[in-house]
Design an enzyme around this catalytic site. Structure first.
Site, PDB file in Angstrom:
ATOM      1  N   GLY A   1      -2.113  -5.473   8.707  1.00  0.00           N
ATOM      2  CA  GLY A   1      -3.337  -5.534   7.905  1.00  0.00           C
ATOM      3  C   GLY A   1      -3.164  -6.304   6.611  1.00  0.00           C
ATOM      4  O   GLY A   1      -4.029  -7.103   6.222  1.00  0.00           O
TER       5      GLY A   1
ATOM      6  N   ARG B   1       1.106 -30.423  10.376  1.00  0.00           N
ATOM      7  CA  ARG B   1       0.568 -29.176  10.936  1.00  0.00           C
ATOM      8  C   ARG B   1       0.033 -28.245   9.850  1.00  0.00           C
ATOM      9  O   ARG B   1      -0.997 -27.595  10.037  1.00  0.00           O
ATOM     10  CB  ARG B   1       1.638 -28.497  11.777  1.00  0.00           C
TER      11      ARG B   1
ATOM     12  N   CYS C   1       3.092  -3.074   4.084  1.00  0.00           N
ATOM     13  CA  CYS C   1       2.267  -1.921   4.449  1.00  0.00           C
ATOM     14  C   CYS C   1       2.975  -1.233   5.605  1.00  0.00           C
ATOM     15  O   CYS C   1       4.137  -1.539   5.887  1.00  0.00           O
ATOM     16  CB  CYS C   1       0.824  -2.317   4.771  1.00  0.00           C
TER      17      CYS C   1
ATOM     18  N   ASP D   1       0.862  -1.172   0.000  1.00  0.00           N
ATOM     19  CA  ASP D   1       0.000   0.000   0.000  1.00  0.00           C
ATOM     20  C   ASP D   1       0.903   1.228   0.000  1.00  0.00           C
ATOM     21  O   ASP D   1       2.132   1.100  -0.132  1.00  0.00           O
ATOM     22  CB  ASP D   1      -0.990  -0.022   1.179  1.00  0.00           C
ATOM     23  N   HIS D   2       0.321   2.391   0.153  1.00  0.00           N
ATOM     24  CA  HIS D   2       1.097   3.634   0.104  1.00  0.00           C
ATOM     25  C   HIS D   2       2.172   3.694   1.182  1.00  0.00           C
ATOM     26  O   HIS D   2       3.251   4.224   0.959  1.00  0.00           O
ATOM     27  CB  HIS D   2       0.163   4.847   0.223  1.00  0.00           C
TER      28      HIS D   2
ATOM     29  N   THR E   1       2.653  -1.398   8.915  1.00  0.00           N
ATOM     30  CA  THR E   1       3.044  -2.320   9.985  1.00  0.00           C
ATOM     31  C   THR E   1       3.219  -3.752   9.512  1.00  0.00           C
ATOM     32  O   THR E   1       3.826  -4.556  10.207  1.00  0.00           O
ATOM     33  CB  THR E   1       1.985  -2.345  11.102  1.00  0.00           C
ATOM     34  N   GLY E   2       2.640  -4.088   8.364  1.00  0.00           N
ATOM     35  CA  GLY E   2       2.632  -5.464   7.881  1.00  0.00           C
ATOM     36  C   GLY E   2       1.461  -6.269   8.429  1.00  0.00           C
ATOM     37  O   GLY E   2       1.204  -7.378   7.976  1.00  0.00           O
TER      38      GLY E   2
ATOM     39  N   HIS F   1       9.308 -24.346   8.835  1.00  0.00           N
ATOM     40  CA  HIS F   1       8.266 -25.022   9.603  1.00  0.00           C
ATOM     41  C   HIS F   1       6.869 -24.868   9.021  1.00  0.00           C
ATOM     42  O   HIS F   1       6.064 -25.793   9.123  1.00  0.00           O
ATOM     43  CB  HIS F   1       8.230 -24.493  11.037  1.00  0.00           C
ATOM     44  N   ASN F   2       6.570 -23.697   8.449  1.00  0.00           N
ATOM     45  CA  ASN F   2       5.207 -23.414   7.981  1.00  0.00           C
ATOM     46  C   ASN F   2       5.079 -23.425   6.469  1.00  0.00           C
ATOM     47  O   ASN F   2       3.977 -23.274   5.953  1.00  0.00           O
ATOM     48  CB  ASN F   2       4.737 -22.048   8.487  1.00  0.00           C
TER      49      ASN F   2
ATOM     50  N   HIS G   1       5.813 -31.067  10.343  1.00  0.00           N
ATOM     51  CA  HIS G   1       5.442 -29.780   9.761  1.00  0.00           C
ATOM     52  C   HIS G   1       4.399 -29.960   8.655  1.00  0.00           C
ATOM     53  O   HIS G   1       3.468 -29.152   8.542  1.00  0.00           O
ATOM     54  CB  HIS G   1       6.672 -29.044   9.242  1.00  0.00           C
TER      55      HIS G   1
END
Length: 142
Positions: A69, A136, A64, A7-8, A66-67, A97-98, A133
C-alpha cells in the site's frame, strides 16, 4: 538526505533502520509515524514522496506491513519511482535499471537483518545511466 516514513505496522522496523542509518553516519529525516498506534499509510507515503520531489531529500525508505500500500501510494506522485523490495538483487536492479528513488519494505514479511541489507544495497547502488534505461524511465514519466 534520506527521507524515511512508515505506518504503525512498520514502526518497529523503521526504528531499527534509523539506528543503522545513524551508525553509517547518514543524514535522514523522519516523516513519521511515531508510534504503533494505528494510522493511515498514505499520509506518510505522500510526505516522503513529496520530500523527494521537492528536492529536500534525495532518496526515501517507506515501510508498512507488506510494503504494498505504501509503495502504491508513493508511486501516485509524479517523479517518484518506488520499488517494493524483498531481496538485495531487486534493490540493486531497481537502482541500476529504474533509478528508483524510494525503497519500500514490508515489516511483516521481511525481517530486520534482511531489511537493513536491502536498504544498504539500495542506498549504495548507483543508477547505470545506460541509454536504454534512461529511455525507459522517460517512457514511465511521460
Amino acid at each position: 538526505m534520506i527521507a524515511i516514513g512508515c505506518d504503525h505496522g512498520g514502526y518497529a522496523l523503521k526504528q531499527e533502520i534509523i539506528e543503522h542509518l545513524k551508525d553509517r553516519g547518514l543524514d535522514y529525516k523522519d516523516y513519521g509515524c511515531y508510534s504503533t498506534e494505528a494510522v493511515d499509510y498514505p499520509v506518510y507515503a505522500k510526505a516522503v514522496a513529496n520530500a523527494i520531489v521537492s528536492g529536500e531529500c534525495e532518496k526515501g525508505i517507506l515501510i508498512c506491513g507488506t510494503g504494498i500500500g505504501i509503495s502504491i501510494t508513493a508511486n501516485k506522485i509524479k517523479g517518484i519511482r518506488a520499488a517494493l523490495c524483498g531481496d538485495c538483487f531487486s534493490a540493486q536492479a531497481t537502482r541500476e535499471h529504474n533509478d528508483a528513488n524510494i525503497v519500500a519494505l514490508g515489516a511483516r514479511v521481511t525481517g530486520p537483518g534482511l531489511a537493513i541489507k536491502i536498504v544498504d544495497t539500495f542506498l549504495d547502488t548507483p543508477f547505470s545511466n545506460d541509454e536504454r534505461h534512461l529511455r525507459r524511465i522517460q517512457m514511465i514519466e511521460d
